[in-house]
Write a protein that holds these residues in place. Structure first.
Motif, PDB file in Angstrom:
ATOM      1  N   SER A  42      10.744  57.835  70.108  1.00 47.64           N
ATOM      2  CA  SER A  42      10.734  57.293  68.738  1.00 47.64           C
ATOM      3  C   SER A  42       9.649  56.225  68.628  1.00 47.64           C
ATOM      4  O   SER A  42       8.911  56.170  67.634  1.00 47.64           O
ATOM      5  CB  SER A  42      12.107  56.731  68.343  1.00 47.64           C
ATOM      6  OG  SER A  42      12.481  55.664  69.189  1.00 47.64           O
ATOM      7  N   LYS A  43       9.505  55.403  69.686  1.00 50.53           N
ATOM      8  CA  LYS A  43       8.486  54.350  69.629  1.00 50.53           C
ATOM      9  C   LYS A  43       7.084  54.946  69.717  1.00 50.53           C
ATOM     10  O   LYS A  43       6.167  54.507  69.027  1.00 50.53           O
ATOM     11  CB  LYS A  43       8.720  53.352  70.772  1.00 50.53           C
ATOM     12  CG  LYS A  43       9.985  52.499  70.539  1.00 50.53           C
ATOM     13  CD  LYS A  43      10.358  51.647  71.720  1.00 50.53           C
ATOM     14  CE  LYS A  43      11.003  52.436  72.814  1.00 50.53           C
ATOM     15  NZ  LYS A  43      11.840  51.700  73.748  1.00 50.53           N
ATOM     16  N   LYS A  44       6.916  55.940  70.581  1.00 47.16           N
ATOM     17  CA  LYS A  44       5.573  56.512  70.767  1.00 47.16           C
ATOM     18  C   LYS A  44       5.137  57.314  69.544  1.00 47.16           C
ATOM     19  O   LYS A  44       3.979  57.289  69.163  1.00 47.16           O
ATOM     20  CB  LYS A  44       5.552  57.398  72.023  1.00 47.16           C
ATOM     21  CG  LYS A  44       5.557  56.584  73.296  1.00 47.16           C
ATOM     22  CD  LYS A  44       4.212  55.906  73.528  1.00 47.16           C
ATOM     23  CE  LYS A  44       4.328  54.562  74.176  1.00 47.16           C
ATOM     24  NZ  LYS A  44       3.061  53.833  74.300  1.00 47.16           N
TER      25      LYS A  44
ATOM     26  N   SER B 124      14.904  60.001  73.361  1.00 47.60           N
ATOM     27  CA  SER B 124      14.708  59.642  71.949  1.00 47.60           C
ATOM     28  C   SER B 124      14.281  58.193  71.808  1.00 47.60           C
ATOM     29  O   SER B 124      13.503  57.843  70.912  1.00 47.60           O
ATOM     30  CB  SER B 124      15.978  59.920  71.132  1.00 47.60           C
ATOM     31  OG  SER B 124      17.067  59.225  71.672  1.00 47.60           O
ATOM     32  N   SER B 125      14.740  57.327  72.715  1.00 48.96           N
ATOM     33  CA  SER B 125      14.354  55.917  72.672  1.00 48.96           C
ATOM     34  C   SER B 125      12.844  55.783  72.919  1.00 48.96           C
ATOM     35  O   SER B 125      12.122  55.142  72.148  1.00 48.96           O
ATOM     36  CB  SER B 125      15.154  55.153  73.738  1.00 48.96           C
ATOM     37  OG  SER B 125      14.640  53.871  73.943  1.00 48.96           O
ATOM     38  N   ILE B 126      12.373  56.410  73.984  1.00 49.90           N
ATOM     39  CA  ILE B 126      10.941  56.299  74.317  1.00 49.90           C
ATOM     40  C   ILE B 126      10.095  56.985  73.239  1.00 49.90           C
ATOM     41  O   ILE B 126       9.124  56.425  72.735  1.00 49.90           O
ATOM     42  CB  ILE B 126      10.669  56.924  75.704  1.00 49.90           C
ATOM     43  CG1 ILE B 126      11.334  56.075  76.806  1.00 49.90           C
ATOM     44  CG2 ILE B 126       9.163  57.080  75.961  1.00 49.90           C
ATOM     45  CD1 ILE B 126      11.275  56.684  78.206  1.00 49.90           C
TER      46      ILE B 126
ATOM     47  N   LEU C 169      19.794  49.498  69.410  1.00 55.49           N
ATOM     48  CA  LEU C 169      20.600  50.414  70.218  1.00 55.49           C
ATOM     49  C   LEU C 169      20.325  50.206  71.710  1.00 55.49           C
ATOM     50  O   LEU C 169      21.252  50.226  72.531  1.00 55.49           O
ATOM     51  CB  LEU C 169      20.306  51.865  69.810  1.00 55.49           C
ATOM     52  CG  LEU C 169      21.067  52.939  70.573  1.00 55.49           C
ATOM     53  CD1 LEU C 169      22.579  52.727  70.468  1.00 55.49           C
ATOM     54  CD2 LEU C 169      20.713  54.334  70.055  1.00 55.49           C
ATOM     55  N   TYR C 170      19.053  49.977  72.065  1.00 52.54           N
ATOM     56  CA  TYR C 170      18.730  49.815  73.481  1.00 52.54           C
ATOM     57  C   TYR C 170      19.410  48.566  74.039  1.00 52.54           C
ATOM     58  O   TYR C 170      19.952  48.576  75.150  1.00 52.54           O
ATOM     59  CB  TYR C 170      17.210  49.782  73.677  1.00 52.54           C
ATOM     60  CG  TYR C 170      16.797  49.896  75.124  1.00 52.54           C
ATOM     61  CD1 TYR C 170      17.343  50.884  75.940  1.00 52.54           C
ATOM     62  CD2 TYR C 170      15.893  49.021  75.685  1.00 52.54           C
ATOM     63  CE1 TYR C 170      16.982  50.990  77.277  1.00 52.54           C
ATOM     64  CE2 TYR C 170      15.525  49.120  77.020  1.00 52.54           C
ATOM     65  CZ  TYR C 170      16.078  50.101  77.807  1.00 52.54           C
ATOM     66  OH  TYR C 170      15.734  50.206  79.124  1.00 52.54           O
ATOM     67  N   ALA C 171      19.403  47.479  73.242  1.00 52.98           N
ATOM     68  CA  ALA C 171      20.054  46.238  73.679  1.00 52.98           C
ATOM     69  C   ALA C 171      21.557  46.487  73.893  1.00 52.98           C
ATOM     70  O   ALA C 171      22.161  45.990  74.851  1.00 52.98           O
ATOM     71  CB  ALA C 171      19.834  45.134  72.647  1.00 52.98           C
ATOM     72  N   LEU C 172      22.139  47.293  73.025  1.00 52.93           N
ATOM     73  CA  LEU C 172      23.571  47.601  73.130  1.00 52.93           C
ATOM     74  C   LEU C 172      23.849  48.499  74.343  1.00 52.93           C
ATOM     75  O   LEU C 172      24.807  48.275  75.108  1.00 52.93           O
ATOM     76  CB  LEU C 172      24.003  48.302  71.836  1.00 52.93           C
ATOM     77  CG  LEU C 172      25.476  48.537  71.602  1.00 52.93           C
ATOM     78  CD1 LEU C 172      26.223  47.203  71.530  1.00 52.93           C
ATOM     79  CD2 LEU C 172      25.683  49.292  70.281  1.00 52.93           C
ATOM     80  N   ARG C 173      22.993  49.500  74.558  1.00 55.36           N
ATOM     81  CA  ARG C 173      23.185  50.404  75.705  1.00 55.36           C
ATOM     82  C   ARG C 173      23.077  49.635  77.011  1.00 55.36           C
ATOM     83  O   ARG C 173      23.806  49.905  77.979  1.00 55.36           O
ATOM     84  CB  ARG C 173      22.135  51.528  75.663  1.00 55.36           C
ATOM     85  CG  ARG C 173      22.397  52.550  74.576  1.00 55.36           C
ATOM     86  CD  ARG C 173      21.194  53.432  74.320  1.00 55.36           C
ATOM     87  NE  ARG C 173      20.755  54.101  75.530  1.00 55.36           N
ATOM     88  CZ  ARG C 173      19.481  54.393  75.804  1.00 55.36           C
ATOM     89  NH1 ARG C 173      18.520  54.075  74.965  1.00 55.36           N
ATOM     90  NH2 ARG C 173      19.180  54.999  76.924  1.00 55.36           N
ATOM     91  N   ASP C 174      22.148  48.667  77.024  1.00 55.78           N
ATOM     92  CA  ASP C 174      21.903  47.875  78.226  1.00 55.78           C
ATOM     93  C   ASP C 174      23.169  47.152  78.702  1.00 55.78           C
ATOM     94  O   ASP C 174      23.376  46.976  79.900  1.00 55.78           O
ATOM     95  CB  ASP C 174      20.816  46.843  77.857  1.00 55.78           C
ATOM     96  CG  ASP C 174      20.043  46.367  79.050  1.00 55.78           C
ATOM     97  OD1 ASP C 174      19.967  47.122  80.025  1.00 55.78           O
ATOM     98  OD2 ASP C 174      19.529  45.228  79.003  1.00 55.78           O
TER      99      ASP C 174
HETATM  100  N1  URA Z   1      12.912  52.866  78.243  1.00 53.69           N
HETATM  101  C1  URA Z   1      13.139  52.909  76.903  1.00 53.69           C
HETATM  102  O1  URA Z   1      12.303  52.529  76.096  1.00 53.69           O
HETATM  103  N2  URA Z   1      14.349  53.395  76.504  1.00 53.69           N
HETATM  104  C2  URA Z   1      15.290  53.828  77.351  1.00 53.69           C
HETATM  105  O2  URA Z   1      16.337  54.263  76.908  1.00 53.69           O
HETATM  106  C3  URA Z   1      15.032  53.757  78.745  1.00 53.69           C
HETATM  107  C4  URA Z   1      13.821  53.275  79.159  1.00 53.69           C
END
Ligand code: URA
Length: 441
Positions: A203-205, A199-201, A181-186
């Motif tokens: 979910s990983k943490k 949610s992006s940050i 999703l992040y690649a697509l948003r970019d």
């Molecule tokens: N860093 C991320 O990991 N996700 C974002 O959406 C923006 C900054």
């Protein structure tokens, strides 16, 4: 070939469902838990097409998501992969995440420092993209150091009382929905949404398995967020997500109009971090490292150790050396240096009143310290040394900045970026505070 009626039926259900999720949000509705779980899962499996997810992301940019939707979305992204669990370690786990800034090397001294004080620090980090650097790029300037290590090694390093910290790359199975999703948003202009960023940050943490988390939300010219109100909103959303997921979470809002420390660039920043671990280093880096360490230790329930002592007596340095060696690095290896340097001098005498973090970040990136596209190589030795910080007196002719690069043809573009990066004026100047706010649930 005859169409497969069963396949056609599945496709039409999927298209219909994706369209109904998109139109619900487009029209300002709330997504149900079922819609969120389905769309994130179907996108991860490739069943929802990129163009449909991009349309949904754009609808979320415009319409937003409430706290329930954002928490469910985060959970769906965590569930798209593996969630690590370090709760059986004999020490409390605590991590720090920075939203990114120029010269932000704090993870390097902070992780071994907090480990030296008795917590375990599992830190999954990223590579740099654009004008802010990435922790893994910095550590890869150290000869032999490996970013990719198995989870078993992570666990062993965290359990080892002589190490206690690990900084490494996230495995492919950590929130894979976010990676796609992040690649697509970019590439679709849909990064700028507080619920999607939070949610992006988070979910990983959360998937990383830490028990507690301190968020360093940067604000200002060199940060991803330029205004304190946006930063406060993002910090609040992330603290809520962490807290709802059972991760004790605090956010600090910190200033990023001026680069942190006196270096921007990979090996240059490792060298500066070593100065901090040796008990010296620039005042702003030391101040913020200690502030974050105190927050992390408080969340970990460790209140009888002052991290300043662990910096001063060499314990943090011992943990650094052990952490680097455990990942194949040679802590005594000479750091790479760039083949070419160019110095910019002050054109007048006075006080440095501005050192623009964004301009410095862009110039360091153009010199080769950063990458334009994912997967591009970076130059370990490239970057910028800053010989004065806002508030310092400077004399006409003294060096202000030194540019480092292996590719001298990059220097004119870097000089261009630096054309208005500094201001020297006949005025008193007191640098503003680094800490701008603190958010806790
Ligand atoms: N860093 C991320 O990991 N996700 C974002 O959406 C923006 C900054």
């Amino acid at each position: 070939m005859r169409p497969d009626p069963e396949r056609a039926r599945v496709d039409s259900v999927t298209v219909h469902s994706a369209v109904s999720v998109i139109t619900t949000k487009r029209d300002g509705g709330e997504l149900s838990d079922g819609q969120i779980d389905w769309v994130v899962d179907a996108f991860t499996r490739g069943e929802v097409a990129d163009e449909q997810m991009a349309a949904l992301a754009m609808a979320i940019v415009w319409r937003g998501m409430n706290r329930r939707e954002t928490a469910r979305w985060t959970n769906a992204m965590i569930n798209s992969g593996t969630r690590l669990d370090f709760s059986d370690l004999p020490r409390p786990t605590v991590d720090k995440h920075s939203t990114g800034g120029v010269g932000d090397k704090l993870t390097l001294p902070l992780s071994p420092l907090v480990a030296a004080c008795g917590a375990a620090v599992p830190q999954l980090s990223g590579r740099g993209l654009g004008h802010t650097g990435g922790t893994l790029d910095k550590l890869e300037a150290i000869s032999g150091w490996q970013a990719d290590i198995p989870v078993k090694q992570m666990r062993d390093m965290l359990a080892d009382p002589g190490i206690g910290a690990v900084v490494c790359a996230a495995g492919a199975d950590l929130a894979p929905a976010d990676k796609r999703l992040y690649a697509l948003r970019d590439v679709t202009g849909t990064v700028e949404s507080i619920p999607l960023i939070a949610s992006s940050i988070m979910s990983k943490k959360i998937a990383e398995g830490t028990g507690a988390l301190v968020l360093d939300v940067k604000v200002g010219r060199g940060a991803f967020l330029k205004h304190i109100d946006q930063a406060r909103e993002l910090a609040t959303a992330m603290v809520e997500l962490g807290t709802d997921a059972g991760v004790r979470t605090v956010a600090l809002l910190t200033a990023m109009d001026t680069p942190l420390g006196c270096t921007a660039g990979n090996a240059l920043e490792v060298a500066e971090s070593l100065d901090v671990l040796a008990g010296g280093g620039p005042a702003d880096v030391v101040e913020l490292t200690l502030t974050l360490a105190r927050e992390m230790l408080a969340l970990a329930g460790i209140d009888d150790i002052d991290p300043a002592d662990a910096l001063a007596d060499g314990r943090a340095m011992d943990h650094w050396r052990a952490m680097i060696e455990a990942q194949g690095g040679d802590p005594d290896a000479e750091l790479p240096s760039a083949k070419h340097t160019e110095t910019i001098r002050a054109t007048r005498t006075g006080t440095l009143t501005r050192l623009d973090a964004y301009d410095i970040g862009i110039a360091a990136w153009r010199l080769g310290a950063g990458r334009a596209r994912q997967g591009d190589p970076v130059q370990s030795g490239a970057g910028i040394e800053m010989h004065a910080k806002p508030g310092d007196s400077v004399k006409a002719g003294q060096p202000l900045l030194t540019l480092h690069t292996d590719t001298p043809e990059a220097i004119p573009a870097a000089l261009d970026a630096l054309a208005t990066a500094t201001t020297v004026a006949e005025a008193e100047f007191t640098p503003p505070p680094l800490l701008l706010g603190r958010i806790q649930a």
